[in-house]
Design a protein around this motif. Structure first.
Motif: not given
Length: 186
Positions: A100-124
């Motif tokens: 769980v992230t706070e706000g639009l930009t943090d959500t985008l950043k963490l979704a990119q990190v998850a994708c880049r490093y192959g993490r299986r995270w549901a980012v909300l």
């Protein structure tokens, strides 16, 4: 990055698209758009982010006229799958965690990190009023932890507590700043 594409879009410049009347904001300013989802995975609204840094903080984001994104969640592709699966609408693929992230930009950043490093995270991603969306996630899958990666300020602390209080009692909830972890307590 499919996880990021499922989350955000760059809106076309106004000379290439006739913006509808429900979008009264300058489309040359508000070009980054994220869908906002209800807790069951249904699209509820949209939030657009200004691409100019010279705007006051209150003018950073916009939603369509007459619509709100309060009480909704931003979600990457796995986040959307998670929301639909918790409501029984689809099968849940293997996840490491719901983050769980706070706000639009943090959500985008963490979704990119998850994708880049192959993490299986549901980012909300949450905004003010989003904690209510977590209250309806009562069928949380066993063994899937919730990591709360909000800002380390007073607002982030409030969001973390709201998430913990909204989730079912058996869900493991940790506050994560990706440098150190601390348990979020009730």
């Amino acid at each position: 990055m499919p996880e990021t594409r499922a989350l955000a879009r760059i809106l076309p410049p106004p000379e290439r698209y006739p913006y509808p009347p429900w979008w009264p904001y300058p489309p040359d300013v508000y070009r980054l758009a994220l869908l906002a989802f209800e807790s069951g995975g249904e699209v509820a609204s949209i939030q657009a982010r200004a691409i100019r840094a010279d705007l006051p903080a209150k003018d950073k984001t916009r939603n369509p006229r007459g619509f709100s994104y309060a009480g909704t969640l931003f979600a990457n592709g796995r986040g959307q799958e998670f929301l639909r699966a918790v409501r029984g609408a689809e099968t849940l693929a293997a996840l490491e965690a719901v983050v769980v992230t706070e706000g639009l930009t943090d959500t985008l950043k963490l979704a990119q990190v998850a994708c880049r490093y192959g993490r299986r995270w549901a980012v909300l991603g949450m905004v003010a009023g989003s904690a209510n969306a977590f209250r309806s996630l009562s069928a949380w899958p066993t063994g899937i932890p919730c990591w709360v990666a909000t800002d380390g300020d007073e607002a982030g602390d409030r969001y973390a507590i709201q998430v913990r209080e909204a989730l079912p009692a058996g869900v493991t909830v940790e506050r994560v700043d990706f440098a150190s972890r601390q348990e979020v307590t009730r």
